[in-house]
Design an enzyme around this catalytic site. Sequence first.
Site, PDB file in Angstrom:
ATOM      1  N   GLU A  85       0.949  -0.912   0.224  1.00  0.00           N
ATOM      2  CA  GLU A  85      -0.371   0.094  -0.005  1.00  0.00           C
ATOM      3  C   GLU A  85       0.845   1.166  -0.153  1.00  0.00           C
ATOM      4  O   GLU A  85       2.172   1.744   0.757  1.00  0.00           O
ATOM      5  CB  GLU A  85      -0.693   0.221   1.205  1.00  0.00           C
ATOM      6  CG  GLU A  85      -1.393  -1.067   1.294  1.00  0.00           C
ATOM      7  CD  GLU A  85      -2.931  -1.159   2.545  1.00  0.00           C
ATOM      8  OE1 GLU A  85      -4.313  -1.266   2.589  1.00  0.00           O
ATOM      9  OE2 GLU A  85      -2.163  -0.935   3.498  1.00  0.00           O
ATOM     10  N   CYS A 106       6.064  -5.745   7.841  1.00  0.00           N
ATOM     11  CA  CYS A 106       7.386  -5.394   8.961  1.00  0.00           C
ATOM     12  C   CYS A 106       8.175  -6.464   9.871  1.00  0.00           C
ATOM     13  O   CYS A 106       7.258  -7.002  10.776  1.00  0.00           O
ATOM     14  CB  CYS A 106       7.354  -3.915   9.536  1.00  0.00           C
ATOM     15  SG  CYS A 106       8.625  -3.470  10.417  1.00  0.00           S
ATOM     16  N   GLY A 158       6.565  -1.004   6.057  1.00  0.00           N
ATOM     17  CA  GLY A 158       7.975  -1.699   6.817  1.00  0.00           C
ATOM     18  C   GLY A 158       9.489  -0.337   6.899  1.00  0.00           C
ATOM     19  O   GLY A 158       8.569   0.310   7.479  1.00  0.00           O
ATOM     20  N   LEU A 214      10.709   7.202  18.131  1.00  0.00           N
ATOM     21  CA  LEU A 214      10.856   6.854  19.750  1.00  0.00           C
ATOM     22  C   LEU A 214       9.709   5.864  20.540  1.00  0.00           C
ATOM     23  O   LEU A 214      10.058   4.980  21.033  1.00  0.00           O
ATOM     24  CB  LEU A 214      11.519   8.180  20.566  1.00  0.00           C
ATOM     25  CG  LEU A 214      12.032   7.856  21.691  1.00  0.00           C
ATOM     26  CD1 LEU A 214      13.130   6.976  21.043  1.00  0.00           C
ATOM     27  CD2 LEU A 214      12.065   9.558  21.993  1.00  0.00           C
ATOM     28  N   CYS A 335      -0.735   6.902   9.093  1.00  0.00           N
ATOM     29  CA  CYS A 335       0.048   5.903  10.099  1.00  0.00           C
ATOM     30  C   CYS A 335       0.032   4.409  10.312  1.00  0.00           C
ATOM     31  O   CYS A 335      -0.453   4.662  10.935  1.00  0.00           O
ATOM     32  CB  CYS A 335       1.395   6.997  10.146  1.00  0.00           C
ATOM     33  SG  CYS A 335       1.525   7.915   8.947  1.00  0.00           S
TER      34      CYS A 335
HETATM   35  N1  SAH Z   1       9.213   1.470  10.580  1.00  0.00           N
HETATM   36  C1  SAH Z   1       9.041   2.824  10.427  1.00  0.00           C
HETATM   37  C2  SAH Z   1       8.105   3.098   9.183  1.00  0.00           C
HETATM   38  C3  SAH Z   1       6.914   2.825   9.030  1.00  0.00           C
HETATM   39  S1  SAH Z   1       6.174   3.914  10.169  1.00  0.00           S
HETATM   40  C4  SAH Z   1       8.770   3.238  11.680  1.00  0.00           C
HETATM   41  O1  SAH Z   1       8.342   2.969  12.435  1.00  0.00           O
HETATM   42  O2  SAH Z   1       9.368   4.729  11.372  1.00  0.00           O
HETATM   43  C5  SAH Z   1       5.401   5.125   9.812  1.00  0.00           C
HETATM   44  C6  SAH Z   1       5.079   5.928  11.134  1.00  0.00           C
HETATM   45  O3  SAH Z   1       3.955   5.496  11.860  1.00  0.00           O
HETATM   46  C7  SAH Z   1       5.858   5.920  12.860  1.00  0.00           C
HETATM   47  O4  SAH Z   1       5.938   6.669  13.416  1.00  0.00           O
HETATM   48  C8  SAH Z   1       5.299   5.031  13.627  1.00  0.00           C
HETATM   49  O5  SAH Z   1       5.423   4.588  14.526  1.00  0.00           O
HETATM   50  C9  SAH Z   1       3.581   4.970  13.026  1.00  0.00           C
HETATM   51  N2  SAH Z   1       2.368   4.400  13.795  1.00  0.00           N
HETATM   52  C10 SAH Z   1       2.649   3.336  13.238  1.00  0.00           C
HETATM   53  N3  SAH Z   1       1.133   2.708  13.833  1.00  0.00           N
HETATM   54  C11 SAH Z   1       0.659   3.514  14.169  1.00  0.00           C
HETATM   55  C12 SAH Z   1      -0.900   3.914  14.440  1.00  0.00           C
HETATM   56  N4  SAH Z   1      -1.417   2.688  14.944  1.00  0.00           N
HETATM   57  N5  SAH Z   1      -1.294   4.903  14.650  1.00  0.00           N
HETATM   58  C13 SAH Z   1      -0.453   6.393  14.719  1.00  0.00           C
HETATM   59  N6  SAH Z   1       0.453   5.997  14.335  1.00  0.00           N
HETATM   60  C14 SAH Z   1       1.382   4.921  13.993  1.00  0.00           C
HETATM   61 FE1  SF4 Z   2       7.441  -1.747  11.012  1.00  0.00          FE
HETATM   62 FE2  SF4 Z   2       7.249   0.862  11.701  1.00  0.00          FE
HETATM   63 FE3  SF4 Z   2       5.150  -0.761  11.986  1.00  0.00          FE
HETATM   64 FE4  SF4 Z   2       7.180  -0.614  13.742  1.00  0.00          FE
HETATM   65  S1  SF4 Z   2       5.725   0.835  13.393  1.00  0.00           S
HETATM   66  S2  SF4 Z   2       6.232  -2.159  13.188  1.00  0.00           S
HETATM   67  S3  SF4 Z   2       8.804   0.175  12.452  1.00  0.00           S
HETATM   68  S4  SF4 Z   2       6.101  -0.245  10.245  1.00  0.00           S
END
Ligand code: SAH
Ligand code: SF4
Length: 345
Positions: A85, A106, A158, A214, A335
């Site tokens: 996606e 991921c 990812g 973080l 996200c």
């Molecule tokens: N794997 C990388 C990039 C993809 S995730 C990473 O983790 O940074 C992109 C962003 O979406 C990250 O900051 C992640 O923490 C956030 N994210 C993941 N799940 C989420 C959710 N359920 N609600 C809001 N943000 C989320």
């Molecule tokens: Fe992977 Fe980023 Fe999702 Fe964590 S937040 S599982 S590192 S895609």
Amino acid sequence: MDAVRTQAALLELGQPGYRWEQVRRAVYEQAVSSYDEISVLPADARRALAERAPLLSLTERRVDSSPDGRARKALLDLRDGRTVETVLLRPSPTRWTTCISSQVGCAVACTFCATGLMGLARSLTPEEIADQVLFWRQYMKKNGLEGRLDNVVYMGMGEPFACYDETAESLRALLDQKRLGIGARHISVSTSGIAPKIVQFGRDFAQVNLALSLHAADDALRTRLVPMNKAYPLAKLAEALKDYLAQTNRKIFFEYVLLKGENDRAEDAEALARWLSGLGPSALLHVNLIVFNQTDTPHAPTDESDARRFQAWILAAGFKATVRRNLGRDIDGACGQLAVLEGKK
Ligand code: SAH
Ligand code: SF4
């Protein structure tokens, strides 16, 4: 588009050297969707090229659009039958941004993330990563969407640093003036914290923005939310980030998804401020608070007022903090909501 492969195919077809420039302009500057649209190319060359060097490595299966048209999510078919996606966002009337994926699934398995729930199927190729930008540019052209897509965030499915080489190669395609031509400062790569790759990234791409997911500044809590923290705990992460800052002198963005009752309390804000203050000058540290998007996970959602409260604590501690707007929630395109459970959609 793999520019090297297309150039090689043109040569094999006995086409003169200037053909590549014609193809390059049509693909990257005019966003044509097929070689057939490049009328200066002889018809047999168009057909042969399509076979030997397909213009896109991924094809549209479907696109969902939010009612206000500010967010679109595409489900793309890859050649091996898998899907991925990618999201197109219009944060303001003239600006377009795409949120691209680096892997199918991921392996990091953050407990709140839809992509993490599905495990890792495979990394994308550099071509598949960069082609998501090309896909949206073609889509915008076909659908008469005005403006230019020149912001890219690696925040889709990812972990981009788990496939650093592919990510780096795709970044080179994005940055190349002769290919996608996107300014380094308009690109952000988001990582869950693979420390050695952060250091390398600072050396390889000092001008590209770095976002660090973080979510907690306490090792026990962070390990629970982002299992990767076991391999690269906060002290290791801090070392890598200090190296990055020394190397680049660029601002780092800290993503922090607020989970009700887990990491959104005053003591969590305090821990965050304390950890940040050990990293470097506060002018280079920017906290981006994210309201938790509901996923099929055991966490309770937060809302904007939770985010504002947390933001006030961080600001009071002397750091920059913003609350990220959540475009795309109504199409599960925000996200962390990107997940294509194979066969489910
Ligand atoms: N794997 C990388 C990039 C993809 S995730 C990473 O983790 O940074 C992109 C962003 O979406 C990250 O900051 C992640 O923490 C956030 N994210 C993941 N799940 C989420 C959710 N359920 N609600 C809001 N943000 C989320
Ligand atoms: Fe992977 Fe980023 Fe999702 Fe964590 S937040 S599982 S590192 S895609």
